[in-house]
Design an enzyme around this catalytic site. Sequence first.
Site, PDB file in Angstrom:
ATOM      1  N   ASP A 256      25.878  31.411  48.865  1.00 50.75           N
ATOM      2  CA  ASP A 256      25.504  32.713  48.345  1.00 50.75           C
ATOM      3  C   ASP A 256      24.469  32.483  47.251  1.00 50.75           C
ATOM      4  OD1 ASP A 256      25.400  35.448  47.961  1.00 50.75           O
ATOM      5  OD2 ASP A 256      27.566  35.697  47.899  1.00 50.75           O
ATOM      6  N   GLU A 459      30.249  52.515  43.298  1.00 51.29           N
ATOM      7  CA  GLU A 459      30.780  51.318  43.966  1.00 51.29           C
ATOM      8  C   GLU A 459      29.631  50.510  44.542  1.00 51.29           C
ATOM      9  OE1 GLU A 459      33.290  52.363  47.273  1.00 51.29           O
ATOM     10  OE2 GLU A 459      31.873  53.824  48.054  1.00 51.29           O
TER      11      GLU A 459
END
Length: 733
Positions: A256, A459
Site C-alpha cells: 500500500d 466516511e
Amino acid sequence: MTTPATASTDRLPFQDPVRPINERVKDLVGRLTLDEKIEQMLYTAPAIERLGIPAYNWWNEALHGVGRAGIATVFPQAIGLAATWNVDLISQIANVIADEGRAKFHDTLRRTGETPQYHGITYWSPNINIFRDPRWGRGQETYGEDPYLTARLGVAFVRGLQGDDPQTFKTIATPKHYAVHSGPEPDRHHFNADCSDRDLRETYLAAFKATVVEGGAWSVMGAYNRFRGEPCCASPLLLQTILRDQWGFKGYIVSDCGAIEDIHLHHKVVETAEEAAALAVHTGCDLCCGGAYAALKGAVEQGLIDEATIDESVGRLFEARIRLGMFDPPEEVPYANTPIEVVDSPAHRALALQAARESIVLLKNDGLLPLDEAQIKRLAVIGPNADDAEVLLGNYNGTPSDPITPLRGLRERATNAEVVYARGCGILGDDRSGFDEAVRLASESDVAVLVLGLSQLIEGEEGQEEGVSGGQRTLGDRTRIDLPPTQQALLEAVHATGTPVVLVILSGSAVAVNWAHEHVPAIIQAWYPGQAGGTALAEVLFGDVNPAGRLPVTIYRSVDQLPPFTDYSMAGRTYRYFTGEPLYAFGHGLSYTRFEYSELMITPGEASAGQPVSITATVTNAGEREGDEVVQLYVTDREASVPVPVRQLGGFLRVHLRPGESRTITFTLAPDQLAVFLDDGRRVVEPGVFEVAVGGKQPGAGGGADAPTTSVVTGQFTVTGEPFLVETFRTHD
C-alpha cells in the site's frame, strides 16, 4: 495465441512471444543493471530505452469503474454491488471495466507513448476486507461483512478483470488490503491488529484465499497495519507461509502507498529505510507504492540484501508485464485493438443502470410504495443528497459523462406531476435555515421523498479529498452510526406535516434510522448508486422495477451494540456472531411481490464426515408482480466442540420469477463449509447435527422488520463417522 517462428528472428528473447515466459523473464532480468532493477520495483517504473522498454506506472484503480482517468462508466460503489447478491452481474461489470481500461491504456499509449498514473492495466482492486464494524470509513469499498459473499463476488470480479485468454491477461486484479485490516483509519500506519487463528482463517483470510486459489489473482496488495507485530507488507507469515507456500500464489505483491516507509517510521520494527526496504523484499513484497525502495541500493551495499533476491522480485514484475502483452507486437495481443468507443458506450451505460436497480434495498414499506402516479399531482424532493451528483459516486471513481441525481431521475419519470425541490440542510452542520422551505413544499405536496444519509465528507479513507468539495477532507471513520442530527431534525419536521414520507438513504455503510423505522412508512437504502442512480431510484419508487437488493451488512441500532472498534476478535460482530437484535438483519430486503418456499430436501439426511450435502428447495412467486428473489442458504452447526457462528451463509442465488412461477434451487454444501477450526490448527468436519434454512432472509434473525414479503424453510441433517480432516492451518509452532 501462436506466433510463427520466423516472426521471432529480429527480436530479443524477452520480446519473443514464442518463447516460454520463464525464459523471457530470465533474459530480460539478466540484461539489467542493479540500478535499473531497483527502479523497476517502484510503481513509477521508468523507461529502459536501450532495451525498448517503455515507462509504466503500476497504479490504477477499478473499484467500481475505471477510476481517476476521466470519463468512464461509473457503477454503484462496491458495497452497492454487494447488495445485488448477483455473481453474474459482478462478472459482467468487471469485464466491462477491463474493456474500458484496455481501451484507455492503448489509446493513451498510441497518442503519447507513455502510461501515466491511472492509465495502466494493473488494477489495485477489489477491496475484499471484511466490513466488521460500521464505523470504518472505507467499508463502502468492500463487499460487506460476510466472508462467503465477499469471496464469491471477489472471485467473479477478479476473473472478470483478468479475462479468460489462456496466454494474456486482459488486466491484472489486486485483491487488497492483505490482511486483517478494517480500521480504525487514523491508526492504520502504526496499528497492530491481532485475532485468533480461528478468526484469521474463517473470517479475515477466506476471501483472499478464494480470489487467489479460485480466482487466479496475479497480484495482492499488503495492508498498512501490523499483524501480530509484523508489518503486513513485510510479514513472513502472511506473504510467504500463507500466500505463497500454502496457497501457491505465483504473482507479485505490491505495498500500500507509503507502507514501506511505515515499517521504520511508524511501526518502528527496524531503524532505517534500508532495513525496511530489505525486510519487505526479503519477505516477498515486490513492488513499492512510494519511493522507499530507492533505499535498496544502500541495503545491498550494507549487506542487508543480495542482488539475487532483488532479481526474484523484478522477475515477478516483468512476468506480469509479459503476461499483459506489453512487450509483444500489438497485432499479437488479443486486447490491443479494444476501441476507445467502448468507454461510456450505450451498452455500458445500460449495465450501470441495471446494477443500480439491483443494488437498491427496500428496508421498510407499509404500503406507500410503489407510488401511484395517478394519485400524485405534486411530489416534493427534499434533502442534501437529492441533487448532488458527486455523492452518487462514492470514492475511487471515474467521471460519468451524464450523472443522474435522484431529483433529476424523479423529474424525468414523474412527467404527470409537478416535482418541487428543497435542499433543506447540509450533510453536516447546524444550519436549519432551509427547513421552512422544505416543510412548506412538503405540506403542499402529495408525497415527500427525503434523500438523506452520508457522503465522503462523513466516511472515507484517511485524508481523502475525493468526493469532498471545497478543499475539505473526509472525517474518515464515524463515531456514531445514526443520521447526522440536523438531517434527523429535517426528517422529523417534514414528517410532522402529515404528508406521506419516503426516506431514501444514500451511504456507503449502515445508518441506524431507528426513529424513521417507527414513524416513516417507506425506507430505501440506495448506497452510492453510481451514474444512473437517480433513474434507478425513480423506477423503484414508481414500481417500474421491483426492488430485490439485500443487505450485505447488519444495520445495528446503535454503537452500544458493538465491541470496541480496535478489537479484531469477531465475537459479537456481524450477523455470524452478533446475538442482539439488529434494526435490519444481514440479507434483509423487501419486495413488491411475495415469495414462498417449499419442498426442502436434504440429501443425504445422514452424511458421512467429508461427504458433500445437497440442499434443494422450491421458491414460488406468490404475488401479483414479477420480480427478483435472492435465495439464501444458511447453516448452523448445533454440536460443534469449538466456538462457531450463530449461522453462516452457505449459498445464494438471485432469480427472476413471474407471478405464479416456481423454480427449484439446489445448493451443494462442500465439506469445508461444514468444517470447524480446532484449537490445534486442524480444520475438520465433526459428526453432529446441522440445521439449514433456505429462504429470502435469515431464519430468526429478528430486527425491526423481518421481511414479510419472503419466507424460510428449515431442516436438518446429521454427519456421522470419524472427524474428517479438511486441512491443517498453523501460524506458529
